[in-house]
Design a protein around this motif. Structure first.
Motif, short mmCIF file in Angstrom:
data_model
loop_
_atom_site.label_atom_id
_atom_site.label_comp_id
_atom_site.label_asym_id
_atom_site.label_seq_id
_atom_site.Cartn_x
_atom_site.Cartn_y
_atom_site.Cartn_z
N ALA A 362 -3.19 -11.99 -4.52
CA ALA A 362 -4.51 -11.36 -4.53
C ALA A 362 -4.45 -9.96 -3.93
O ALA A 362 -5.14 -9.04 -4.38
CB ALA A 362 -5.51 -12.24 -3.78
N LYS A 363 -3.63 -9.79 -2.91
CA LYS A 363 -3.49 -8.48 -2.27
C LYS A 363 -2.99 -7.45 -3.26
O LYS A 363 -3.46 -6.30 -3.29
CB LYS A 363 -2.52 -8.58 -1.08
CG LYS A 363 -2.33 -7.27 -0.32
CD LYS A 363 -3.64 -6.82 0.31
CE LYS A 363 -3.43 -5.54 1.12
NZ LYS A 363 -3.06 -4.39 0.28
N GLY A 381 -0.08 11.16 -3.48
CA GLY A 381 -0.83 10.76 -2.29
C GLY A 381 -0.63 11.76 -1.18
O GLY A 381 -0.02 12.82 -1.38
N PRO A 382 -1.19 11.48 -0.02
CA PRO A 382 -1.88 10.22 0.32
C PRO A 382 -3.34 10.20 -0.14
O PRO A 382 -3.95 11.25 -0.35
CB PRO A 382 -1.80 10.20 1.85
CG PRO A 382 -1.79 11.65 2.23
CD PRO A 382 -1.03 12.36 1.15
N PHE A 383 -3.86 8.97 -0.24
CA PHE A 383 -5.26 8.75 -0.57
C PHE A 383 -5.93 7.99 0.58
O PHE A 383 -5.26 7.51 1.50
CB PHE A 383 -5.38 7.96 -1.88
CG PHE A 383 -4.79 8.67 -3.06
CD1 PHE A 383 -5.51 9.63 -3.74
CD2 PHE A 383 -3.50 8.38 -3.49
CE1 PHE A 383 -4.97 10.30 -4.82
CE2 PHE A 383 -2.94 9.04 -4.58
CZ PHE A 383 -3.68 10.02 -5.24
N THR A 384 -7.21 7.85 0.50
CA THR A 384 -7.95 7.17 1.57
C THR A 384 -7.98 5.66 1.35
O THR A 384 -8.73 4.95 2.01
CB THR A 384 -9.39 7.70 1.65
OG1 THR A 384 -10.02 7.58 0.37
CG2 THR A 384 -9.42 9.15 2.08
N PHE A 385 -7.16 5.17 0.44
CA PHE A 385 -7.04 3.74 0.17
C PHE A 385 -5.59 3.48 -0.26
O PHE A 385 -4.86 4.40 -0.64
CB PHE A 385 -8.01 3.29 -0.93
CG PHE A 385 -8.01 4.18 -2.14
CD1 PHE A 385 -7.08 3.99 -3.16
CD2 PHE A 385 -8.91 5.22 -2.25
CE1 PHE A 385 -7.06 4.82 -4.27
CE2 PHE A 385 -8.90 6.06 -3.36
CZ PHE A 385 -7.98 5.86 -4.36
N ASN A 386 -5.19 2.24 -0.20
CA ASN A 386 -3.84 1.87 -0.61
C ASN A 386 -3.70 1.91 -2.13
O ASN A 386 -4.66 1.67 -2.86
CB ASN A 386 -3.48 0.47 -0.10
CG ASN A 386 -3.39 0.42 1.41
OD1 ASN A 386 -2.96 1.37 2.04
ND2 ASN A 386 -3.80 -0.70 1.99
#
Length: 492
Positions: A362-363, A381-386
């Motif tokens: 699920a991850k 990246g980087p982004f503010t989410f994975n």
């Protein structure tokens, strides 16, 4: 001991004695003094009560020229008529970008204006059609600026929208002329806040480099942000002077943020506002949308179309067809497994379905695929989410299906159909497991419409289940989305 007659008798003072006619002159003066004390006491209490209530009234009062609708603003559920939109545009960009406004603007219910830098010519609109009415901004040349004078004009849209004095406004919603708003969801989100308080609601940039350059605590204007009426009422009092204090800032949204900060109001973040400070293909974000209602999309002209073999405008129209049938479910993700075939299936309702010919956690499934780059440097990246990279192994890449049809079933149900997209460069995976998954040409997804109260409860992703034990009939797979049972987990 018993009291003798010579001892004084301290009896309680009775009303009859207080107001009795005095027998002596000295008693008369005593009576006057007592009456004076009572009058002073009553007057002091009245003055204190009057002061307290009048102060409270002044503290919560709105400006005089808008006080006629205070009761309307305070009571009753928030609806679309309580929102006033202010879109930033120019006479040069609006003719093309007005196409986005036409997709979401309802001339019968939506209120607001696109604010232009000068009066347009009669033929400014595309084919003579402009859904959003326009206003011309006031003179802004008197304000100081360092690098972007137009940002001063755009920042003042907040002030000029307030100065219109339109009745029954609870929220001022700012955006760009190429921002696509999903107004049903926006109304639902804003209705969950007390509009009589000072609120500044919006979202950050996706790219860390943009947040670092501007601020993590700033609402990015292209994604849109909302300012409550009480905050706007205080903001306009200091706004013009504030603009000169922050003349070194580049963006209009950065100026608004700085002025709001001087009032001590923080940003209330909503993940459904999408500035889309990204380049390339937005598929990764849209197919693994965060657990939040979709509120806005921006920068679409700088991205690849959301749907293959469609223009960007056609792509938004396709998304809007599903959105209008079930606004609260649009792009919401669900995933499930076919353990017998070892398939993982993930759904972004109204947009896409993906089948992996393997079992993913699920991850992994809820983490966006890296199909895009950063806004400024075109980096990974980087982004503010994975994010997770697209597998270099064709057998590890998903088989992708895009929305083809959407229909209502009765009053509360929907049925969406997704067709397989065949890329120009085909997959070269030759395993039998992958071949069985590739045999699925279309996927039908049934669901109940997401109820109005869904986003007012603790958020939880809904579950899905593959019907008919995963049997593929007529090259089609059937899936049902439903609420998860309290004890249910999505486990391999």
């Amino acid at each position: 001991m018993s009291r003798t007659r010579s001892e004084p008798c301290h009896e309680p003072l009775k009303a009859s004695k207080l107001f009795a006619f005095p027998e002596k002159l000295s008693d008369f003066f005593v009576l006057l003094m007592r009456l004076g004390l009572i009058v002073c006491l009553v007057a002091s209490i009245s003055l204190a009560l009057h002061s307290a209530f009048s102060t409270r009234t002044r503290w919560f009062s709105f400006p005089d020229h808008l006080s006629r609708n205070v009761s309307d603003r305070k009571f009753g559920p928030t609806n679309i008529s309580h929102l006033l939109f202010g879109l930033a545009g120019t006479v040069h960009t609006w003719p093309n970008r007005s196409r986005y406004g036409e997709l979401w603007w309802d001339t019968n219910t939506t209120r607001g204006f696109v604010w232009l830098d000068e009066k347009p010519e009669e033929n400014v609109s595309r084919q003579g059609v402009v859904s959003v009415p326009y206003r011309v901004s006031e003179d802004w040349s008197r304000f100081k600026y360092l690098s972007s004078q137009s940002a001063v004009r755009i920042a003042r849209i907040v002030l000029e929208s307030y100065k219109l004095g339109l009745p029954n406004v609870r929220w001022f919603v700012m955006g760009d002329d190429d921002t696509v708003f999903f107004t049903d969801n926006l109304v639902s989100v804003l209705a969950s806040y007390d509009h009589n308080q000072m609120y500044y609601i919006g979202g950050s940039s996706e790219s860390v480099e943009q947040d670092t350059l501007h601020s993590y605590d700033m609402a990015f204007g292209g994604g849109g942000f909302a300012i409550s009426f009480p905050l706007a009422a205080q903001l306009v009092k200091v706004f013009d002077g504030c603009l000169d204090r922050y003349y070194t800032f580049y963006g209009s949204d950065q100026r608004v943020w700085a002025c709001v900060s001087e009032l001590g109001v923080p940003l209330t973040k909503q993940r459904g506002f999408h500035q889309f400070d990204i380049r390339g293909d937005p598929f990764g974000i849209l197919s693994a949308h965060p657990l939040a209602p979709l509120l806005s999309l921006h920068h679409l002209d700088n991205l690849e179309p959301m749907f293959p073999n469609q223009t960007q405008i056609e792509s938004v129209e396709s998304l809007m067809r599903a959105y209008r049938i079930d606004p609260r479910r649009i792009l919401q993700q669900s995933f499930c497994y076919n353990h017998r075939r070892k398939w993982s299936v993930t759904i972004a309702w109204g947009y896409t379905v993906q089948i992996y010919a393997s079992l993913l956690t699920a991850k992994d499934l809820q983490t966006p695929l890296l199909t895009f780059k950063t806004w400024r440097s075109w980096s990974d990246g980087p982004f503010t989410f994975n994010t997770r990279p697209m597998s270099s192994d064709p057998c590890g890449q998903p088989i992708t299906y895009f929305l083809d049809k959407v229909q209502e079933v009765g009053r509360s149900g929907t049925l969406t159909t997704y067709k397989r997209f065949v890329a120009k460069i085909g997959n070269s995976c030759g395993t039998a497991d992958y071949a069985r998954a590739m045999a699925v040409q279309s996927i039908k997804v049934a669901s109940l419409k997401m109820d109005l109260e869904h986003w007012r409860k603790a958020p939880r992703r809904q579950c899905c289940e593959i019907m008919d034990r995963g049997t593929v009939k007529d090259s089609s797979l059937r899936i049902r989305i439903r609420k998860c049972r309290p004890w249910e987990t999505i486990t391999i």
